[in-house]
Design a protein around this motif. Structure first.
Motif: not given
Length: 221
Positions: A127-131, A135-137, A142-143, A162-167
């Protein structure tokens, strides 16, 4: 093996006794991949969870109209698209390949429902992963198309990664990029060249290389 499995995102918090119980009832299928080998393809049916135990994988998201392709790299431990196992569309949204030697374990959906779902810690992790993803999406949406050209370029990447960081590697024509972020080709070209001058992206024909999306996202004019 116990410590490796207990480090996986969906199994964190389980005790060794619980894991022993699970291993007695659930069929874990172990696989190894060499660099370049496909693990699963965009559009394939998601009927299992794939846990990356060791190595690095490359995800490839291809636009349905073939206007762009986005590559990013993900290190173990990682679970591939747990959010695609349920819902109206249960297909993988990206393709995944081994970027290095990769070890993984898969668990079929039937065992998720009949065995793993009995454990509250597994339910909570899921549930935490999906939530967190939802929330992130929501925050990213909104922006959408908000701000100057540079901000719209960053928003475009953040919405699709998928990840907010990295190459990351974005394969796209400048004309298509301008259309997708509702801007002009000239503005997009100027903004990207400005970012390249600061070492935040590297441009080549039909490709934008982002060494670190997090560093790009935090850049302020």
């Amino acid at each position: 093996m116990y410590d490796t499995l207990l480090d996986l995102p969906l199994l964190q918090g389980l005790g060794r006794a619980d894991l022993t119980n699970i291993l007695e009832k659930v069929k874990f299928h172990f696989d190894k991949y060499t660099p370049g080998q496909p693990i699963t393809a965009q559009g394939d049916k998601c009927d299992k969870l794939i846990f990356i135990l060791k190595g690095r994988i490359r995800s490839e998201l291809t636009d349905k109209e073939n206007r762009y392709a986005l590559d990013e790299f993900i290190d173990a431990p990682h679970v591939i698209e747990p959010y695609s196992l349920f819902g109206m569309v249960t297909n993988y949204s990206s393709s995944y390949y081994a970027d290095t030697d990769v070890s993984c374990v898969t668990i079929k959906k039937e065992y998720i429902l009949t065995e793993l779902n009995k454990y509250n810690i597994f339910q909570l992790n899921y549930l935490n992963i999906i939530s967190n993803r939802a929330q992130s999406l929501h925050n990213r949406l909104l922006h959408t198309h908000v701000g100057d050209t540079r901000e719209k370029i960053i928003n475009f990447l953040q919405q699709r990664c998928l990840n907010p960081s990295g190459e990351k590697y974005l394969h796209i024509r400048m004309e298509d990029f301008a259309i997708l972020i509702d801007d002009t080709r000239l503005n997009v070209s100027r903004a990207l060249n400005n970012l390249q001058d600061r070492g935040l992206v590297a441009l080549s024909r039909g490709e934008i290389h982002i060494p670190d999306l997090e560093k790009l996202s935090k850049y302020k004019v």
